[in-house]
Design an enzyme around this catalytic site. Structure first.
Site, short mmCIF file in Angstrom:
data_model
loop_
_atom_site.label_atom_id
_atom_site.label_comp_id
_atom_site.label_asym_id
_atom_site.label_seq_id
_atom_site.Cartn_x
_atom_site.Cartn_y
_atom_site.Cartn_z
CB CYS A 78 12.80 20.17 -7.24
SG CYS A 78 14.35 20.12 -6.33
CD GLU A 87 -12.54 -12.56 -3.96
OE1 GLU A 87 -13.77 -12.51 -3.89
OE2 GLU A 87 -11.87 -12.02 -4.85
CG ASN A 147 -1.93 -1.14 1.15
OD1 ASN A 147 -2.15 -1.70 0.08
ND2 ASN A 147 -2.51 -1.49 2.28
CG ASP A 169 -2.81 3.22 2.67
OD1 ASP A 169 -1.94 3.02 3.53
OD2 ASP A 169 -3.67 2.36 2.38
CG HIS A 204 3.97 -1.60 -4.77
ND1 HIS A 204 2.83 -2.35 -4.90
CD2 HIS A 204 4.98 -2.40 -5.19
CE1 HIS A 204 3.14 -3.55 -5.38
NE2 HIS A 204 4.43 -3.61 -5.56
CB CYS A 261 16.86 21.89 -9.03
SG CYS A 261 15.85 20.53 -9.65
#
Ligand code: NAD
Length: 231
Positions: A140, A207, A96, A98, A113, A142
């Site tokens: 940024c 499931e 996740n 989040d 991830h 830069c």
């Protein structure tokens, strides 16, 4: 077979996916409400899309940040954090993005991830936390566009994260996979390391999944309820 109890283990690995956060109101990837039914990832969640139109990709990610910021960790995230505090050998590996494990008190979470709440500058090779909603600045200092530090479609996973995950899995005595469909590779293959090293294995899901056969205990129902049944 009754589910194993956390009390009997000391090196637990929780391997989590979108199903764990669904009880917080964040839609899973597959199934009803999945965002990739509504949005084509090639337009919003890959490096090519970002290079083509960074503002469009940021508009989408700002929406995701706003949606996730409005959600709270659920009992499942909280119980995992409580167990980690009680058993320092516990590791949280998540697919996740989040940030809910950390908001629930989880520490050193291996975010395979990436995270919605980190941004990076690929020109300067820097990464930093940013929890502003919407993003305070998309650029940024830069001048280059910042990009979300997320493993988008077609991106490679961080080798460092994979190594950390593998190390935890090799020494685990219990692996608990929660709310993942087991079809996103290479993440889906990681729990096998713990199983092959002799860990007791549990799959929590609503499931069966394509990887269910890997697990000794297949618990079916809501993640938060089933985690409580192991406490
Ligand atoms: P997935 O969407 O492919 O599968 C979710 C799984 O969770 C399904 O097998 C479903 O049956 C199960 N599930 C749903 N609700 C559940 C509940 N309450 N209790 C137990 N199980 C439940 O998710 P994935 O395998 O994590 O792969 C999707 C990819 O997209 C991953 O990289 C994932 O992190 C990313 N994604 C992340 C988020 C997030 O950060 N919250 C949300 C959507 C997608």
């Amino acid at each position: 077979m009754s589910p194993p109890k956390f009390a009997d283990f000391s090196r637990i690995v929780f391997f989590t996916g979108a199903g764990l956060s669904s009880e917080s109101g964040i839609p899973t990837y597959r199934g009803s409400g999945g965002i990739w039914k509504e949005y084509n990832y090639e337009d919003y969640a890959c490096q090519r899309a970002f290079e083509r139109d960074p503002e469009k990709v940021w508009d989408f990610h700002d929406k995701r940040r706003a949606a996730v910021a409005a959600c709270e960790p659920n009992d499942g995230h909280r119980l995992i954090a409580v167990i980690q505090r009680a058993k320092p050998g516990t590791t949280i590996i998540t697919q996740n993005i989040d940030g809910l494990h950390a908001r629930a008190g989880g520490v050193d979470v291996i975010e395979l991830h990436g995270s919605l709440w980190r941004v990076r500058c690929d020109r300067e090779r820097t990464i930093r936390d940013d929890t502003s909603v919407p993003m305070a600045s998309r650029k940024c200092t830069c001048g280059a566009y910042l990009r979300p530090d997320i493993v988008w479609f077609e991106d490679a996973l961080s080798v460092d994260n994979l190594r950390r995950a593998e190390r935890a899995l090799e020494r685990a005595d219990l692996i608990v996979s929660i709310g993942t469909s087991g079809v996103v590779y290479p993440a889906a293959d990681l729990p096998r390391i713990a199983v092959q090293a002799g860990a007791v294995s549990v799959e929590i899901n609503l499931e069966d999944t394509p990887v269910s056969n890997l697990y000794q205990h297949r618990l079916r129902g809501k993640a938060s309820d089933l985690l409580k049944s192991m406490a």
